[in-house]
Design an enzyme around this catalytic site. Sequence first.
Site, PDB file in Angstrom:
ATOM      1  N   ASP A 194       0.781  -1.230   0.000  1.00 47.69           N
ATOM      2  CA  ASP A 194       0.000   0.000   0.000  1.00 47.69           C
ATOM      3  C   ASP A 194       0.814   1.282   0.000  1.00 47.69           C
ATOM      4  O   ASP A 194       0.263   2.350  -0.294  1.00 47.69           O
ATOM      5  CB  ASP A 194      -0.993  -0.004   1.165  1.00 47.69           C
TER       6      ASP A 194
ATOM      7  N   TYR B   1      -9.976   0.057   1.536  1.00 53.59           N
ATOM      8  CA  TYR B   1      -9.738  -0.294   2.929  1.00 53.59           C
ATOM      9  C   TYR B   1      -9.355   0.875   3.801  1.00 53.59           C
ATOM     10  O   TYR B   1      -8.593   1.731   3.384  1.00 53.59           O
ATOM     11  CB  TYR B   1      -8.613  -1.334   2.979  1.00 53.59           C
TER      12      TYR B   1
ATOM     13  N   HIS C 137      -7.285 -13.339   2.632  1.00 55.19           N
ATOM     14  CA  HIS C 137      -6.068 -12.545   2.445  1.00 55.19           C
ATOM     15  C   HIS C 137      -5.373 -12.347   3.785  1.00 55.19           C
ATOM     16  O   HIS C 137      -6.002 -12.422   4.835  1.00 55.19           O
ATOM     17  CB  HIS C 137      -6.391 -11.198   1.796  1.00 55.19           C
TER      18      HIS C 137
ATOM     19  N   HIS D 253      -3.250  -9.644   6.010  1.00 55.73           N
ATOM     20  CA  HIS D 253      -2.753  -8.277   6.182  1.00 55.73           C
ATOM     21  C   HIS D 253      -1.470  -8.375   6.990  1.00 55.73           C
ATOM     22  O   HIS D 253      -1.486  -8.961   8.081  1.00 55.73           O
ATOM     23  CB  HIS D 253      -3.717  -7.433   7.009  1.00 55.73           C
TER      24      HIS D 253
ATOM     25  N   ASP E  26      12.700   1.577  16.529  1.00 55.44           N
ATOM     26  CA  ASP E  26      14.133   1.783  16.772  1.00 55.44           C
ATOM     27  C   ASP E  26      14.298   2.147  18.247  1.00 55.44           C
ATOM     28  O   ASP E  26      14.191   3.311  18.628  1.00 55.44           O
ATOM     29  CB  ASP E  26      14.656   2.890  15.850  1.00 55.44           C
TER      30      ASP E  26
ATOM     31  N   PHE F  86      19.081  -6.958   4.744  1.00 53.35           N
ATOM     32  CA  PHE F  86      19.504  -6.296   5.990  1.00 53.35           C
ATOM     33  C   PHE F  86      20.191  -7.308   6.916  1.00 53.35           C
ATOM     34  O   PHE F  86      20.924  -6.930   7.814  1.00 53.35           O
ATOM     35  CB  PHE F  86      18.301  -5.728   6.760  1.00 53.35           C
TER      36      PHE F  86
ATOM     37  N   GLU G 217      25.598  -9.572  11.046  1.00 53.69           N
ATOM     38  CA  GLU G 217      26.269  -8.654  11.965  1.00 53.69           C
ATOM     39  C   GLU G 217      25.812  -8.859  13.409  1.00 53.69           C
ATOM     40  O   GLU G 217      24.701  -9.323  13.665  1.00 53.69           O
ATOM     41  CB  GLU G 217      25.973  -7.217  11.546  1.00 53.69           C
TER      42      GLU G 217
ATOM     43  N   ASP H  13      23.335  -0.554  18.391  1.00 57.28           N
ATOM     44  CA  ASP H  13      22.102   0.190  18.128  1.00 57.28           C
ATOM     45  C   ASP H  13      21.251  -0.725  17.260  1.00 57.28           C
ATOM     46  O   ASP H  13      21.615  -1.019  16.118  1.00 57.28           O
ATOM     47  CB  ASP H  13      22.421   1.501  17.410  1.00 57.28           C
TER      48      ASP H  13
ATOM     49  N   HIS I  10      -7.209 -12.736   7.283  1.00 60.20           N
ATOM     50  CA  HIS I  10      -8.596 -12.293   7.133  1.00 60.20           C
ATOM     51  C   HIS I  10      -9.328 -13.182   6.132  1.00 60.20           C
ATOM     52  O   HIS I  10      -8.990 -13.216   4.962  1.00 60.20           O
ATOM     53  CB  HIS I  10      -8.589 -10.837   6.664  1.00 60.20           C
TER      54      HIS I  10
END
Length: 816
Positions: free
Chosen positions: A421, A502, A550, A552, A559, A695, A699, A705, A716
């Site tokens: 979306d 939606y 479906h 969602h 963070d 990503f 590591e 951090d 759904h």
Amino acid sequence: MGLLDCINPRAIVTSALLLTSLAQDVLARPSPEPKLPWGRHGAGKKKMADHIKRAMAGERRANNESACAYTLTTTITAPKPNIWGPLTDVETASVVEWLFAQDDLNLTTTEDATAWDNTIVLVEALWPNKTDALGFIDGNATAPTKYAHVIINNRATDAPYYTDIQVGPLPLDNTTASWVPLTYPYNKQNEPGKVRNLDADQEAMYSEWLYVHSATVADITLELWNGTAMGLDNDTLDIWGIDPMWQDDGRITRWDAFWNIPTGEFDSETLLPLGLYMLSDITGRDISKWKLEGWLYNNIFYNSTEEFRKAFFGKCFKKLGANVDGDWAGTDRQGPFLPMDAAPPPVQVAPAGSRYAVDKKEKYVVWMDFSFYIGFNRDTGMTLYDVRYKGERILYELGLQEALAHYAGADPMQSGTAYLDTFYGFGPYAFELVKGYDCPAYATYLNTSFYVEETSHTHLNSICLFEYEADFAMQRHTSSKYASVTKNTYFAVRSVSTVGNYDYTFTYSFYLDGSIAVEVRASGYIQSAYFANNKDYGFQIHDFLSGSMHDHVLNFKADFDILGTSNSVELMSVVPAKKTYPWSQGKTRNTMAIERSIVETEDDGRFDWGANGATQVLVVNEDAKNKFGENRGYRILPYTGTAHLTVKDSSNLVNAARFAEYDIQISKHKDTEPRATHPFNSQDTYDPPVDFSKFFDGESIRKEDIVLWLNLGMHHVPHSGDLPNTVMTTAHSGIQFTPSNYFDIDQSRQTVNQVRINYGKGQAAKVDTFGQVTGPTCPISYTPVEPELTGYVGDIVVRKFPFDPNNPYFETDSIV
Ligand SMILES: *[C@@H]1O[C@H](CO)[C@@H](O)[C@H](O)[C@H]1NC(C)=O
Ligand SMILES: *[C@@H]1O[C@H](CO)[C@@H](O)[C@H](O)[C@H]1NC(C)=O
Ligand SMILES: *[C@@H]1O[C@H](CO)[C@@H](O)[C@H](O)[C@H]1NC(C)=O
Ligand SMILES: *[C@@H]1O[C@H](CO)[C@@H](O)[C@H](O)[C@H]1NC(C)=O
Ligand SMILES: *[C@@H]1O[C@H](CO)[C@@H](O)[C@H](O)[C@H]1NC(C)=O
Ligand SMILES: *[C@@H]1O[C@H](CO)[C@@H](O)[C@H](O)[C@H]1NC(C)=O
Ligand SMILES: *[C@@H]1O[C@H](CO)[C@@H](O)[C@H](O)[C@H]1NC(C)=O
Ligand SMILES: *[C@@H]1O[C@H](CO)[C@@H](O)[C@H](O)[C@H]1NC(C)=O
Ligand SMILES: *[C@@H]1O[C@H](CO)[C@@H](O)[C@H](O)[C@H]1NC(C)=O
Ligand SMILES: [Cu+2]
């Protein structure tokens, strides 16, 4: 005549003040601007308490009857400017003007552009690198240099593409301004910062392709449904298809489905599928080379229009029924009246005005010991930054990354649908909230803006802020001598985005015990399927309708910075155990125990909630132990269902939604990995601008951090109760962050909004309300609690090129 004479006695409640003209008050009234000592670098608790007394000064005024009128939004000055805030109107206009002056960009204004001209898609503030931001928000560094993030739609070419570019520094100065490709936030294998545009010929695709082919079967559609889809005003059928398009084998193919156009005022088209599908190969920009590859009806594939016609007019063709608009698809009230429902239901009021403070310009908010800034962008709408509790940052950033709705079904339309979306954007569709319905009438409302086609659109009142008392207590205990109970008053920030069919309601809530909740609720029209052959993929919910299954999956970036940026994730599981103890008389006891571990690297950083809720996920600072030697931290826990994507290695999405694969994903923070997705991931599913799985490259995430990427969501399978609209009571997913050994005791003990009643011998001996204000009461008129809704006006638009700030006009766009 006294005040009471003017008010319907049924509608009077007594309270600490008179609420006058609530709705207007929200924006109109200026009020004292107390300074925020701890907002800067976390001064001590004592100061905070003082500050809160001053900022929320209502208490003292409440003792004075003539001060019955309160302000509903206390204003405050943010300790620092909001570095996550939008570009100013003038900045945006200057960037647009500058862009049009760059010959190498070869831009045309959207108004004058054809499908073969380059245009500007986006101009907004580029988020600052966290590395630069921390020095500013925590120290004495100057604010990070401001840049604009611009997306160009390069269509003046055979191979159209979008580019992300960085423009600045701002304010623009002809001698220093420049644009550079924006590549560092993306990890696309080929040409990062650039992604092909599969929609460049969207207009021609309709006028020269879909309508042309649907016209060739007009006699069939008339016979089946008494309608045609030809791109004419009197069309009663619509045709549209899968998203993203199939991108296998170097070809671009799409399935399109026929839908009935609603006959009434309601937006019910996604409830009106007709069961006929058309397959096209639309590779390349030369429409003469596109190929119609076939038709599908009732699970029979016809490899050409000719074959389809032959079959349709042959003897054995089985015609199925149509989904037709009607009351069943409209949301207006229907059915018998409910008993006593016509009387007004209870409402909450804010009898002392706002107990929170807002800097509307900087979008900075303080409630009790929490503070945060609000950012807003086109892709994901609202994001919270620098979320602090008692002066210490808990989260640097908390916000939506992407919302995936992945369908499945026996037909290629449902099977081929996997909406990402942010392609459409949560910002442009964060429409005005309806006061008294989406949020309490007494809430504070903020505006948001986004760029589109050389204008900026402002959604009025599209973020709301309010306090609310939950319908259950925060704490209670009763003994034979006393009863102690604490109110559970929380603070919420909310926005709602209607992306096509939606509606997503996003709420961040803050609690007196230091908890924070993230919730999403869904409503609006489901995208349904034609019923034929679909039993394995949904319930039959209407005459010829299946509630298309479906998933969602809504990814949020959390963070965390728990007492600094050196954080770890500790897992604490409760496990069955067999143990022998010095006291167990030689016998093994079947019992349970705790197992603890630290997640060491990104390789172990992607996982799901454990079975039976047995594993606690704790974000801790291993170097910040409490006085008992336990790690101070926050626990992450789902408190309603959450979901990751059921589909493995989705044929529709390939690498475009790897974020959806697990419940919890922990990576090391990097300025080069600011977001889990890109709005144009759907344009190149094999090599998307951001492949989230990259990503995770081994590591260390211990004492680093770290960023948690958390999935909320729902599996759904719409049932008949999803008609006409899905309801938010159950289409709900949430997650909580709650202090775990972070403080020595529960922080909600600080509130005066608790009571201890000592009792005995048939009477209450003492009622302690800990300094709650019990001043004179002022009547509340019920009427103003009902907000004035005729002020709901839609978006305000201001032209940016040429810049025309003084002639705003109203215009609201939605996705049909
Ligand atoms: C009550 O408030 C009014 C207006 O703020 C002020 O003039 C008056 O002195 C106050 N009275 C008392 C008793 O505090
Ligand atoms: C610039 O765009 C126009 C269309 O707007 C196109 O005809 C022209 O070839 C483009 N020029 C260059 C140098 O790409
Ligand atoms: C943000 O960080 C990235 C990665 O280190 C760097 O390439 C980029 O130049 C930085 N952006 C700014 C505006 O400093
Ligand atoms: C910021 O500046 C003040 C005053 O010069 C100084 O006392 C303080 O230590 C500085 N803080 C940081 C984090 O550098
Ligand atoms: C910057 O350049 C543009 C286009 O060349 C010009 O219209 C504008 O006046 C210049 N602005 C300044 C401040 O020099
Ligand atoms: C077919 O559609 C036309 C125009 O849309 C309408 O006037 C007519 O009543 C319809 N016929 C039937 C049988 O529904
Ligand atoms: C729809 O409009 C077209 C063009 O104006 C016209 O030729 C056609 O007869 C109309 N169809 C119906 C059903 O009214
Ligand atoms: C299309 O389908 C027909 C009927 O099943 C078959 O005879 C024909 O060979 C098919 N054509 C192609 C190109 O597959
Ligand atoms: C929202 O925009 C309207 C219209 O420009 C303005 O009157 C109002 O003050 C704005 N509200 C806030 C909270 O900035
Ligand atoms: Cu749904």
